[in-house]
Design an enzyme around this catalytic site. Sequence first.
Site, mmCIF file in Angstrom:
data_model
loop_
_atom_site.group_PDB
_atom_site.id
_atom_site.type_symbol
_atom_site.label_atom_id
_atom_site.label_comp_id
_atom_site.label_asym_id
_atom_site.label_seq_id
_atom_site.Cartn_x
_atom_site.Cartn_y
_atom_site.Cartn_z
ATOM 1 N N TYR A 158 25.555 44.384 42.014
ATOM 2 C CA TYR A 158 24.322 44.587 42.773
ATOM 3 C C TYR A 158 23.189 45.103 41.900
ATOM 4 O O TYR A 158 23.410 45.777 40.896
ATOM 5 C CB TYR A 158 24.538 45.537 43.963
ATOM 6 C CG TYR A 158 25.058 46.913 43.613
ATOM 7 C CD1 TYR A 158 24.182 47.949 43.285
ATOM 8 C CD2 TYR A 158 26.419 47.194 43.637
ATOM 9 C CE1 TYR A 158 24.648 49.224 42.981
ATOM 10 C CE2 TYR A 158 26.894 48.457 43.332
ATOM 11 C CZ TYR A 158 26.008 49.470 43.012
ATOM 12 O OH TYR A 158 26.478 50.717 42.704
ATOM 13 N N ARG A 208 24.453 51.059 50.716
ATOM 14 C CA ARG A 208 25.591 51.810 50.206
ATOM 15 C C ARG A 208 26.364 52.410 51.373
ATOM 16 O O ARG A 208 25.804 52.674 52.440
ATOM 17 C CB ARG A 208 25.112 52.915 49.267
ATOM 18 C CG ARG A 208 24.398 52.384 48.047
ATOM 19 C CD ARG A 208 23.922 53.506 47.161
ATOM 20 N NE ARG A 208 25.045 54.251 46.586
ATOM 21 C CZ ARG A 208 24.892 55.338 45.835
ATOM 22 N NH1 ARG A 208 23.682 55.796 45.595
ATOM 23 N NH2 ARG A 208 25.946 55.945 45.343
ATOM 24 N N HIS A 253 32.433 40.270 40.123
ATOM 25 C CA HIS A 253 32.533 41.488 39.330
ATOM 26 C C HIS A 253 32.354 41.194 37.845
ATOM 27 O O HIS A 253 32.845 41.949 36.996
ATOM 28 C CB HIS A 253 33.891 42.154 39.599
ATOM 29 C CG HIS A 253 33.836 43.646 39.540
ATOM 30 N ND1 HIS A 253 34.595 44.386 38.663
ATOM 31 C CD2 HIS A 253 33.104 44.551 40.250
ATOM 32 C CE1 HIS A 253 34.341 45.675 38.845
ATOM 33 N NE2 HIS A 253 33.443 45.806 39.801
ATOM 34 N N GLY A 260 30.177 48.210 32.273
ATOM 35 C CA GLY A 260 30.716 48.125 33.626
ATOM 36 C C GLY A 260 29.698 48.553 34.660
ATOM 37 O O GLY A 260 29.936 48.448 35.868
ATOM 38 N N ARG A 296 26.253 58.074 36.751
ATOM 39 C CA ARG A 296 27.624 57.565 36.779
ATOM 40 C C ARG A 296 27.931 57.030 35.381
ATOM 41 O O ARG A 296 27.325 56.081 34.918
ATOM 42 C CB ARG A 296 27.765 56.473 37.847
ATOM 43 C CG ARG A 296 29.214 56.128 38.168
ATOM 44 C CD ARG A 296 29.286 55.188 39.364
ATOM 45 N NE ARG A 296 28.802 55.856 40.567
ATOM 46 C CZ ARG A 296 28.461 55.218 41.678
ATOM 47 N NH1 ARG A 296 28.548 53.906 41.741
ATOM 48 N NH2 ARG A 296 28.045 55.879 42.717
ATOM 49 N N LEU A 322 43.586 59.242 47.934
ATOM 50 C CA LEU A 322 44.714 58.323 47.743
ATOM 51 C C LEU A 322 44.938 58.044 46.257
ATOM 52 O O LEU A 322 46.075 57.958 45.789
ATOM 53 C CB LEU A 322 44.476 57.015 48.495
ATOM 54 C CG LEU A 322 44.511 57.084 50.019
ATOM 55 C CD1 LEU A 322 44.239 55.713 50.633
ATOM 56 C CD2 LEU A 322 45.854 57.608 50.519
ATOM 57 N N GLU A 363 36.480 38.518 37.376
ATOM 58 C CA GLU A 363 36.308 39.524 36.333
ATOM 59 C C GLU A 363 36.113 38.864 34.967
ATOM 60 O O GLU A 363 36.509 37.719 34.767
ATOM 61 C CB GLU A 363 37.551 40.426 36.252
ATOM 62 C CG GLU A 363 37.936 41.119 37.537
ATOM 63 C CD GLU A 363 37.155 42.405 37.778
ATOM 64 O OE1 GLU A 363 36.246 42.721 36.963
ATOM 65 O OE2 GLU A 363 37.453 43.088 38.768
#
Length: 461
Positions: free
Chosen positions: A65, A104, A146, A160, A175, A333, A395
Amino acid sequence: MLYNIKKTYNNHFLYNKHNTFLTELPKITQKSSDFKILNSPKEFNYVLLNTISQAHKHICLVTLYLENDPGGKKILDTILEVKKNRPTIKINIIVDWYRAQRTRFGESIKYTNIHWYNNIIQNNPNIELSIFGLPIHFSEILGVLHLKGFIIDDTILYSGANLNNEYLHINDKYRYDRYYFIKNAQLSAIMLNYIEKNLINSKVIHNLDYKKSFLKKNNKNNIRLFRKFLKRTTYTYQNNANFNECSIIPLVGLGKNSILNKTIYHLISSVKQNMILCTPYFNIPYSLNRVLYSLLQQGKTVEIIVGDKTANDFYTPYQEYKSFKLINVLPYLYEINLRLFIQKLQNYIDNKQLIVRIWKKDHHGYHIKGIWIDDEWNLLTGSNLNPRSLKLDLENALLIHDPCHELIHQKYQELTQIRVFTKIITHYTSLQNISEYPVKIKRLILRIRKIKFDKLINQLL
């Protein structure tokens, strides 16, 4: 004694098998003087804008994005200025079609990125600017675009990172990712050819220069055929490097049997002494987990650098929840996955063979992915190295081969920078247990584990 000889022979045979695979991959030469690792998101943002402003032939940005915020707007404004000054330059921007249609997670703004792209194009009718939305599956949860790499003339800026305030460090929060500046005309041509031939020319792509594109829906059969096509499509180029010089192997793929996934498997299996693996979301697929266990059993060293749950882009402080959603559980998780992984391999932690580092710096995020093998191989990728990236998403990666250690100083500098804000986990109990999580989180986790829904989540997210 006979058993040990047989075991040594088998290990040597398997190593040769994996090393042969890597040796036979076609490679392109890379001058070490045209290769630079950037050390911060601010530097990446500066270099990206500067490289765009100096472009003359083409600008091709492919990203999950391009956000409607000051960081994203500055990128588009710079591109528009270049196009005004040099009208013949070719500009293509490709984003994921489904991601462009929402804001988002946790935001309810109805003016999405796709509205912004459309308005930019409508307000600049005399400027030829192509912005495309590409669906990789019928739904975002089943697969996204991606691919990484911003191709500007003969330069590739590979990271990335996506394009918004946090990835570009516009405000006080960032980030953290990896940032590579590579000058290589052949690499640029290879990546650009794949994008133009296989993505832009596909039947399923949306050109966002018409208002009717909001209503346009791709035929499911076309998307199904497109996915089949991508599974058998890769970068095409001729080998022009030998195994004893600095080179780059561009890789792209979709699905578990892609050349990218095969290379990741053989790369990890080829370790002579040590490997380092970075991922923001600890959810290692069974196939790679099995190889990691094998490496440890052979006495090799494995270092894993993963983000703390608070450095996860899905993390929201409990006191800030406006409405509780399943997405809020994901960082917990991933921590559970990591805790179980360490618990099973605690003896390797104790003997220093397995090193697990947790990255955490204030309120900043961690988005680093990649694999370093010995001092010879460096996999630069946007893949999260999880089941989803290996099966569902489109990818790509750049596998850097440095047999003569021409880039070794930059490698150590990058890894030193990554490790600065990490702590080494010496025991699995250092990580929180489910009983220590906030009440709502704990209840939901116990509920989804009871019906084994957590296993499905691990496959999809």
